[in-house]
Design an enzyme around this catalytic site. Structure first.
Site, PDB file in Angstrom:
ATOM      1  CG  ASP A  13      -0.375   0.130   2.604  1.00 31.24           C
ATOM      2  OD1 ASP A  13       0.951   0.324   2.594  1.00 31.24           O
ATOM      3  OD2 ASP A  13      -1.030   0.289   3.432  1.00 31.24           O
ATOM      4  CB  CYS A  70       1.278  -2.229   4.710  1.00 32.82           C
ATOM      5  SG  CYS A  70       1.192  -3.262   6.146  1.00 32.82           S
ATOM      6  N   GLY A  71       2.760  -0.302   6.314  1.00 33.16           N
ATOM      7  CA  GLY A  71       3.412   0.615   7.180  1.00 33.16           C
ATOM      8  C   GLY A  71       4.269  -0.235   8.223  1.00 33.16           C
ATOM      9  CB  THR A  72       2.854  -2.328  10.988  1.00 32.58           C
ATOM     10  OG1 THR A  72       1.498  -2.622  10.372  1.00 32.58           O
ATOM     11  CG2 THR A  72       2.503  -0.969  11.765  1.00 32.58           C
ATOM     12  N   GLY A  75      -1.203  -5.148   8.889  1.00 37.97           N
ATOM     13  CA  GLY A  75      -2.515  -5.341   8.064  1.00 37.97           C
ATOM     14  C   GLY A  75      -2.452  -6.435   7.104  1.00 37.97           C
ATOM     15  CG  HIS A 103      10.169 -25.372  12.495  1.00 41.36           C
ATOM     16  ND1 HIS A 103      10.445 -25.174  13.697  1.00 41.36           N
ATOM     17  CD2 HIS A 103      11.466 -26.178  11.898  1.00 41.36           C
ATOM     18  CE1 HIS A 103      11.685 -25.980  14.017  1.00 41.36           C
ATOM     19  NE2 HIS A 103      12.183 -26.554  12.907  1.00 41.36           N
ATOM     20  CG  ASN A 104       5.966 -21.678  11.301  1.00 40.08           C
ATOM     21  OD1 ASN A 104       6.920 -21.024  11.575  1.00 40.08           O
ATOM     22  ND2 ASN A 104       5.350 -22.526  12.109  1.00 40.08           N
ATOM     23  NE  ARG A 114       3.693   4.406   7.773  1.00 39.34           N
ATOM     24  CZ  ARG A 114       2.351   4.854   7.531  1.00 39.34           C
ATOM     25  NH1 ARG A 114       1.614   4.020   8.395  1.00 39.34           N
ATOM     26  NH2 ARG A 114       1.875   5.038   6.416  1.00 39.34           N
ATOM     27  NE  ARG A 137       9.712 -31.546  14.711  1.00 41.64           N
ATOM     28  CZ  ARG A 137      11.014 -31.537  13.942  1.00 41.64           C
ATOM     29  NH1 ARG A 137      11.254 -32.430  13.104  1.00 41.64           N
ATOM     30  NH2 ARG A 137      11.719 -30.400  14.600  1.00 41.64           N
ATOM     31  CG  HIS A 138       8.058 -28.934  11.171  1.00 43.01           C
ATOM     32  ND1 HIS A 138       8.037 -28.487  12.312  1.00 43.01           N
ATOM     33  CD2 HIS A 138       9.342 -29.139  10.686  1.00 43.01           C
ATOM     34  CE1 HIS A 138       9.232 -28.537  13.057  1.00 43.01           C
ATOM     35  NE2 HIS A 138       9.993 -29.164  11.892  1.00 43.01           N
ATOM     36  NE  ARG A 141       4.422 -30.640  15.636  1.00 46.19           N
ATOM     37  CZ  ARG A 141       5.531 -30.634  15.889  1.00 46.19           C
ATOM     38  NH1 ARG A 141       6.648 -30.008  15.423  1.00 46.19           N
ATOM     39  NH2 ARG A 141       5.949 -31.671  16.661  1.00 46.19           N
TER      40      ARG A 141
END
Ligand code: RB5
Length: 146
Positions: A13, A70-72, A75, A103-104, A114, A137-138, A141
């Site tokens: 954005d 985005c800024g952070t 979002g 792992h994810n 920012r 194993r991941h 999950r």
């Protein structure tokens, strides 16, 4: 070994526009294949629009990974994680970036202009793109919530 044949879908954005432009230049200069889905100026826009576009590229396998700014970064992560099949993360250090892949099996990286300096953002991106998912194993999950 840098995986330079990776296809990256990139979006932001207005709050992430400047960092998104720097990321595009950084990745392109290093041989990554980058598709930019906007935004293309600092004019105020709505981040869910760009999250949806980039996530569609990943889900439809036109991109290996998505990067949203985005800024952070937050979002974008909230939006992206509403979409089934997307696993978006907002790491602010290289260890978390690497582990989010290992792992994810994260497939979307979200960053905050920012929050992060561009050099740290680049290191986080490299850690994310160059880590491998460990499966086993991941995967059990991940299957539990997918
Ligand atoms: C825009 O001001 C800002 O809210 C947005 O870039 C993002 O940080 C939202 O999470």
């Amino acid at each position: 070994m840098v995986k330079k044949d990776l296809k990256i879908a990139l979006g932001s954005d207005h709050g992430g526009f400047r960092l998104k432009e720097k990321i595009e230049a950084y990745l392109t200069a290093r041989g990554y294949l980058v598709a930019d889905f906007g935004t293309n100026s600092a004019e105020s826009v709505d981040y869910p629009v760009y999250a949806k576009k980039v996530c569609a590229e990943v889900l439809e396998k036109r991109a290996d990974f998505g990067i949203l700014v985005c800024g952070t970064g937050l979002g974008m992560a909230i939006c992206a994680n509403k979409i089934k099949g997307i696993r978006a993360v907002t790491p602010e250090n290289t260890f978390s970036a690497k582990m989010s892949r290992a792992h994810n099996n994260a497939n979307v990286l979200t960053l905050g202009e920012r929050v992060l300096g561009s050099e740290l953002a680049f290191e986080i991106i490299e850690a994310f793109l160059n880590a491998d998912y460990e499966g086993e194993r991941h995967q059990r999950r991940i299957d539990m919530f997918e």
